[in-house]
Design a protein around this motif. Sequence first.
Motif, PDB file in Angstrom:
ATOM      1  N   LYS A 152       0.835  -1.205   0.000  1.00  0.00           N
ATOM      2  CA  LYS A 152       0.000   0.000   0.000  1.00  0.00           C
ATOM      3  C   LYS A 152       0.868   1.253   0.000  1.00  0.00           C
ATOM      4  CE  LYS A 152      -1.858   1.298   3.812  1.00  0.00           C
ATOM      5  NZ  LYS A 152      -2.674   1.338   5.043  1.00  0.00           N
ATOM      6  N   ASP A 153       1.924   1.246   0.841  1.00  0.00           N
ATOM      7  CA  ASP A 153       2.808   2.411   0.880  1.00  0.00           C
ATOM      8  C   ASP A 153       3.473   2.642  -0.476  1.00  0.00           C
ATOM      9  OD1 ASP A 153       2.177   2.838   3.489  1.00  0.00           O
ATOM     10  OD2 ASP A 153       3.972   1.867   4.303  1.00  0.00           O
ATOM     11  N   GLU A 154       3.865   1.538  -1.134  1.00  0.00           N
ATOM     12  CA  GLU A 154       4.480   1.672  -2.452  1.00  0.00           C
ATOM     13  C   GLU A 154       3.487   2.245  -3.454  1.00  0.00           C
ATOM     14  OE1 GLU A 154       7.195   1.530  -5.575  1.00  0.00           O
ATOM     15  OE2 GLU A 154       7.473   1.417  -3.390  1.00  0.00           O
ATOM     16  N   PHE A 155       2.235   1.748  -3.380  1.00  0.00           N
ATOM     17  CA  PHE A 155       1.195   2.267  -4.273  1.00  0.00           C
ATOM     18  C   PHE A 155       0.950   3.762  -4.015  1.00  0.00           C
ATOM     19  CE2 PHE A 155      -3.311   3.470  -4.497  1.00  0.00           C
ATOM     20  CZ  PHE A 155      -3.490   3.421  -5.878  1.00  0.00           C
ATOM     21  N   LEU A 156       0.837   4.122  -2.721  1.00  0.00           N
ATOM     22  CA  LEU A 156       0.602   5.523  -2.388  1.00  0.00           C
ATOM     23  C   LEU A 156       1.764   6.397  -2.835  1.00  0.00           C
ATOM     24  CD1 LEU A 156      -0.977   5.175   1.154  1.00  0.00           C
ATOM     25  CD2 LEU A 156      -2.139   5.827  -0.949  1.00  0.00           C
ATOM     26  N   SER A 157       2.971   5.866  -2.700  1.00  0.00           N
ATOM     27  CA  SER A 157       4.142   6.621  -3.131  1.00  0.00           C
ATOM     28  C   SER A 157       4.090   6.883  -4.633  1.00  0.00           C
ATOM     29  CB  SER A 157       5.411   5.848  -2.764  1.00  0.00           C
ATOM     30  OG  SER A 157       6.550   6.457  -3.318  1.00  0.00           O
ATOM     31  N   ARG A 158       3.768   5.820  -5.403  1.00  0.00           N
ATOM     32  CA  ARG A 158       3.688   5.983  -6.855  1.00  0.00           C
ATOM     33  C   ARG A 158       2.545   6.919  -7.243  1.00  0.00           C
ATOM     34  NH1 ARG A 158       8.080   4.688  -9.909  1.00  0.00           N
ATOM     35  NH2 ARG A 158       9.120   2.876  -9.003  1.00  0.00           N
ATOM     36  N   MET A 159       1.397   6.705  -6.607  1.00  0.00           N
ATOM     37  CA  MET A 159       0.241   7.544  -6.901  1.00  0.00           C
ATOM     38  C   MET A 159       0.540   9.003  -6.584  1.00  0.00           C
ATOM     39  SD  MET A 159      -2.459   9.275  -5.338  1.00  0.00           S
ATOM     40  CE  MET A 159      -2.491   8.554  -3.699  1.00  0.00           C
ATOM     41  N   SER A 160       1.167   9.231  -5.436  1.00  0.00           N
ATOM     42  CA  SER A 160       1.515  10.592  -5.048  1.00  0.00           C
ATOM     43  C   SER A 160       2.443  11.224  -6.076  1.00  0.00           C
ATOM     44  CB  SER A 160       2.170  10.582  -3.668  1.00  0.00           C
ATOM     45  OG  SER A 160       2.670  11.852  -3.341  1.00  0.00           O
ATOM     46  N   HIS A 161       3.417  10.439  -6.533  1.00  0.00           N
ATOM     47  CA  HIS A 161       4.368  10.963  -7.513  1.00  0.00           C
ATOM     48  C   HIS A 161       3.669  11.326  -8.814  1.00  0.00           C
ATOM     49  CE1 HIS A 161       7.274  10.475 -10.877  1.00  0.00           C
ATOM     50  NE2 HIS A 161       8.069  11.144 -10.064  1.00  0.00           N
ATOM     51  N   GLU A 162       2.806  10.440  -9.293  1.00  0.00           N
ATOM     52  CA  GLU A 162       2.144  10.690 -10.573  1.00  0.00           C
ATOM     53  C   GLU A 162       1.225  11.902 -10.507  1.00  0.00           C
ATOM     54  OE1 GLU A 162       2.884   9.216 -13.358  1.00  0.00           O
ATOM     55  OE2 GLU A 162       4.356   7.979 -12.321  1.00  0.00           O
ATOM     56  N   LEU A 163       0.605  12.153  -9.363  1.00  0.00           N
ATOM     57  CA  LEU A 163      -0.284  13.309  -9.240  1.00  0.00           C
ATOM     58  C   LEU A 163       0.489  14.600  -9.000  1.00  0.00           C
ATOM     59  CD1 LEU A 163      -3.197  11.838  -7.084  1.00  0.00           C
ATOM     60  CD2 LEU A 163      -3.207  12.331  -9.526  1.00  0.00           C
ATOM     61  N   ARG A 164       1.537  14.506  -8.189  1.00  0.00           N
ATOM     62  CA  ARG A 164       2.271  15.719  -7.847  1.00  0.00           C
ATOM     63  C   ARG A 164       3.123  16.242  -9.005  1.00  0.00           C
ATOM     64  NH1 ARG A 164       2.639  16.833  -2.275  1.00  0.00           N
ATOM     65  NH2 ARG A 164       1.725  15.208  -0.975  1.00  0.00           N
TER      66      ARG A 164
END
Length: 561
Positions: free
Chosen positions: A190-202
């Motif tokens: 989940k943390d890895e997913f959130l990290s990737r998701m955060s990167h793609e949005l930011r």
Amino acid sequence: MSEHGADVGEVPRGELPPPDFRALFESAPGLYLVLDPELRIVAVSDAYLAGTMTTREAILGRGIFDVFPDNPDDPAANGVSNLRTSLERVRQRRVQDTMAVQKYDIRRPDAEGGGFEVRYWSPLNAPVLDKRGQLAYIVHRVEDVTEFVRLQQRDVALEERGVQMEREILQRSAELRDTVAELRAANAAKDEFLSRMSHELRTPLTAISGFGELLSLSDLDADQREWTDLVRAATAHLSRLIDDVLDIARIESGRLSLTLEPIALGPLFQDVLALLRPLAERQHVTLEPPRSAAGHGYVLADDHRLKQVLINLVVNAIKYNHPGGSVQIAVAPGQDERVRVSVHDTGRGIDPALLDRAFLAFERLDAATSGIDGSGLGLALSRNLVEAMQGAIGAESTPGIGSTFWIELAAGETEVVLPVSDEASPTLAPRKYDGERRLLYIEDTLANVRLVQAILQRRPSVRMIPAMQGRLGFELAREHRPHLIVLDLHLPDLEGDQVLELLKRDESTRDIPVVILTADAVRNRSAALLGAGARAFLTKPITVTRLLEVIDETLAGTTRP
């Protein structure tokens, strides 16, 4: 006393009658049975009769195995075969024989329900020989150890149960360890997913925010400045929403971090209404000025989280309103010296019986069938955030008239709130150093590279060297030995932490300060990178002022050629 020295009625000592040995035997406290050589019962003690639940008349003259037959329903519960063997040894060898503890099924009298009762005896068979040395009788003595055996059995059962429980606990512990390992793996995923998701949005937000801030510093007319201000405000809101998504995971895991401080409600209301006024205009809904009889005051809350909650409530009030309706924020005293902030709309209203369901995750009541967009998470997240800020949330509604959603928070102390300066930051003014400084920017998004180039126009002493791949950035660092490296984490060929490791391992680059500038806002990763040697950790979108501050702090005093 008589003249002969004896009491009247006493029998002279030499003339005592013989003792009644049968009566003495039958009254003996032990369990005794006397058998003849043919194993017929010829005498029995009262204690034996009581222990075996029999009567003297029923067993005298009968064979012992006729009185105590095998239990046909439970052959394993009989010690009769052992008794036969022991009695045979006594008859043949004429010596005492002690038996091990035996399990017997004793037939219960019909008056007591019949059937059999399990008893445990410790028997001893002793021969009685006549003057010729022949076997005359066998004394069968029994000690009833039923209660002792039952206590032992209970202890054994408890011990076995304890062993079984220990096994079950060990098995359960192993299962829990496996479950914990699975949960940790799921959390890591989940943390890895959130990290990737955060990167793609930011990443796109960085360009929007940065260029919007640069535009706001240009010569603009009033309308253009208002538009850029709205772009920046909307971008900041989206950035905070991304932070809130990460915080949802922290709420679920109990790691939500809040900073409770006195928040001025007046400026907060202005920000929320300014941000949502375009939405209200599209919906033909009027956002009325906030009202309070004694001023808006202060509440003890986390600034970002409180703004998030108010935005959720006002957005709902707009969406569930009708054209020509209105939304108003009001402040009033709450319970227990709290401040109540209410958001009232003139919309369709909610059935009071359904109000509690409105705060459940993914519960949209009839909104989905009404064509109103939404995820059903806003009120559930608002409830969690308000409760995390030690407050309360609730609602009141009248169908056809409107709804009021309110929150209550502890009142804040006015005097501890510092005023905000309206003066422009001196950091934004152009600044030259005492010589050229080289800045290596390792970033794979072209828009971000151009943004930093535009920002560095305010630092003409800084020459930027771009690198859009991690390994290329490492080679350029060895070749040019820059004064500062700004490093993104997600690169096409290497991860940023791998590039940082290469830089710190190489003798020619290990002393170059490295600033992480990334869209990955997972907090435990920032601590790991700082521990690995990074000078600072900045998250996207970043303000122009903050980036220039970090550049100045690092490069202003650098003298290396």
